[in-house]
Design a protein around this motif. Sequence first.
Motif, mmCIF file in Angstrom:
data_model
loop_
_atom_site.group_PDB
_atom_site.id
_atom_site.type_symbol
_atom_site.label_atom_id
_atom_site.label_comp_id
_atom_site.label_asym_id
_atom_site.label_seq_id
_atom_site.Cartn_x
_atom_site.Cartn_y
_atom_site.Cartn_z
ATOM 1 N N GLN A 270 0.809 -1.217 0.000
ATOM 2 C CA GLN A 270 0.000 0.000 0.000
ATOM 3 C C GLN A 270 0.846 1.274 0.000
ATOM 4 O O GLN A 270 0.306 2.371 -0.091
ATOM 5 C CB GLN A 270 -0.921 0.003 1.239
ATOM 6 N N VAL A 271 2.163 1.124 0.118
ATOM 7 C CA VAL A 271 2.995 2.320 0.283
ATOM 8 C C VAL A 271 3.177 3.101 -1.024
ATOM 9 O O VAL A 271 3.413 4.314 -0.977
ATOM 10 C CB VAL A 271 4.369 1.966 0.893
ATOM 11 N N ASP A 272 3.069 2.442 -2.177
ATOM 12 C CA ASP A 272 3.240 3.179 -3.441
ATOM 13 C C ASP A 272 2.209 4.290 -3.574
ATOM 14 O O ASP A 272 2.512 5.383 -4.090
ATOM 15 C CB ASP A 272 3.133 2.221 -4.635
ATOM 16 N N ARG A 273 0.982 4.020 -3.135
ATOM 17 C CA ARG A 273 -0.054 5.062 -3.172
ATOM 18 C C ARG A 273 0.348 6.244 -2.280
ATOM 19 O O ARG A 273 0.118 7.405 -2.645
ATOM 20 C CB ARG A 273 -1.388 4.480 -2.696
ATOM 21 N N ILE A 274 0.959 5.949 -1.149
ATOM 22 C CA ILE A 274 1.369 7.005 -0.227
ATOM 23 C C ILE A 274 2.431 7.890 -0.889
ATOM 24 O O ILE A 274 2.336 9.129 -0.856
ATOM 25 C CB ILE A 274 1.922 6.407 1.087
ATOM 26 N N TYR A 275 3.446 7.245 -1.474
ATOM 27 C CA TYR A 275 4.494 8.011 -2.154
ATOM 28 C C TYR A 275 3.892 8.931 -3.232
ATOM 29 O O TYR A 275 4.244 10.107 -3.336
ATOM 30 C CB TYR A 275 5.503 7.070 -2.822
ATOM 31 N N ARG A 276 2.983 8.353 -4.001
ATOM 32 C CA ARG A 276 2.407 9.091 -5.134
ATOM 33 C C ARG A 276 1.567 10.276 -4.660
ATOM 34 O O ARG A 276 1.702 11.391 -5.169
ATOM 35 C CB ARG A 276 1.561 8.137 -5.975
ATOM 36 N N GLU A 277 0.700 10.040 -3.666
ATOM 37 C CA GLU A 277 -0.201 11.108 -3.232
ATOM 38 C C GLU A 277 0.553 12.242 -2.544
ATOM 39 O O GLU A 277 0.225 13.423 -2.734
ATOM 40 C CB GLU A 277 -1.283 10.541 -2.303
ATOM 41 N N LEU A 278 1.545 11.918 -1.759
ATOM 42 C CA LEU A 278 2.291 12.974 -1.077
ATOM 43 C C LEU A 278 3.152 13.770 -2.064
ATOM 44 O O LEU A 278 3.366 14.978 -1.878
ATOM 45 C CB LEU A 278 3.134 12.386 0.045
#
Length: 583
Positions: A270-278
Amino acid sequence: MSLPFNVASHLDHALRETATKLGLADRGFQPDVRVADPANGDFQANGALAFAKREKQNPRAVAQQIVDELAGLQADFTFELAGPGFINFRIKPAALLAWLQAYGSEQQLQSGAAGAKSGQTWVVDYSSPNTAKQMHVGHLRSAVIGEAICRLLTFSGAKVIRDNHLGDWGTQFGKLIYGYKRWADQNALATDAIEELERIYKLGHGATPDGSPELDEARRELVKLQNGDAENVALWQKFSDVSLAAFQQIYDRLGIKFDHNLGESFYNNQVDRIYRELADTKISEVSEGAQVVFHPEHPRYKTQPFIMRKADGASNYASTDLATALYRVEHFNADGIVVVTDFRQADHFEQLFLTVQKWFAAKQYRLPELHHVTFGAVTGEDGKALKTRDGGVIKLKALLDEAEERAFALVSEKNPDSPESERREIARVVGVSSVQYADLSQNRSSNYVFSWEKMLSLEGNTAPYLLYAVTRVRSIFRKAGLDPAHPPVGDASAPETAQEINLARKLVKFPDAVQLATNTLRPHFLGLYLYELAGDYSTFYAADKVIVDDPAVRARRLLLCHRTLVTLETGLHLLGLRTLERM
């Protein structure tokens, strides 16, 4: 019954209505109702002082305006103006009796408290040990404080989700798999799996020093795990399963059962979404190859980056903790999130919560209440970290075992003729409760000194003292041949003696103690109340004989005994302690 469950809230509401009627509310008047010094009454409203100072008025005159409009409270209270503008309230005996008659069971007390957080969902993240390692004394505070907070929130009407955020991923598993494939003892795994895994990890760690070919091999094992290699994934799952089974043995002794054990591994995808959104919201930036967040508005973090992805592209605690926060909002619909860890993680979670606030605002995600509940260290009586005699870490299982054995010795000394099975059961409850309460009775922000003598004492603010107070009340009903679940108190009259009134007043303040402990997420406030209640009961019991010939006196004193029993047991259960019928 004219008084509601929480008398302080009732007074606050009445004073706000009065302030509105007088035109004070529009100018910012706040009642500031609090529990009073017993010499002055039951509750005190101090709001006139701050209001008058701001408005450049006479605070006593402002308070007098309010008092003149409080005729509606006269049925239940006497009240007076004191000092420079305090309003003191004292509950009348008849109102005390009505309140006591209305709340005669743990269920009735909870129904009274349940409105505070009704309809809210709270996720509480606590304990969180690392898999493949035994729990040690350092895990105690998070476990018992977290469980008490869960119970307080539930009692106040919230839906509580208990989440054990396990440390079940990372570089250590490469070394563990490396060691397992070389030195695993299957017989030892069958006997005490978690201890054998610890032994294997120590061997694996020692055999893979920095820069060695062995470390490269351990890293390859980790990469295979991360890439889904069937053998390594099966081993990792085995490590997780045996660890959870070992942890649950400890949790069972502490009365803890989690709803979820969602460790770091759960959030890896789930961390790729975090990198992208931030990155997309420009909250994060690239610094020296790493993806980081700066908080220039914060004095401590102007130049200290919150690293959410390392320069080599690897995730870290920040990555998974950000993913965890989002998951808890999207999947659990959390209105509040509580994370319980020691004080050393304060900077991490402060930066995490600052990042979450900016990120959720930018994406228009619903922002829950975010609380990092920190606690101090447990030290030995020498003020140093609590260790074994040879300097090793004290295992939590061994600590609880020793607590039970020490309690058994004390119980056997006082009741040598009781059957051993009965003494063992009493010792089990007293021993574990003593360890739990020694922690919970302290302000969690402070370090506390671990002392067997103090925590097992029958004197002072200890579990044995409170558990004994419960059994003392039960013994009154037992000696009188009465069922404490159905006491004959229907004809009870209002309290009359000074000791009866003092005890009744203390019982009515139970909601305030629960509310204070819940709102501050500090269980020691409830522990202090229970200790004071037990003391007030002891004073009452010494002064006023309960089983007397006069039926009216007997009924009202039995009522006070029963409500003390219910309140003590309810409070101890809220703190996670079990209670006893005999000691």
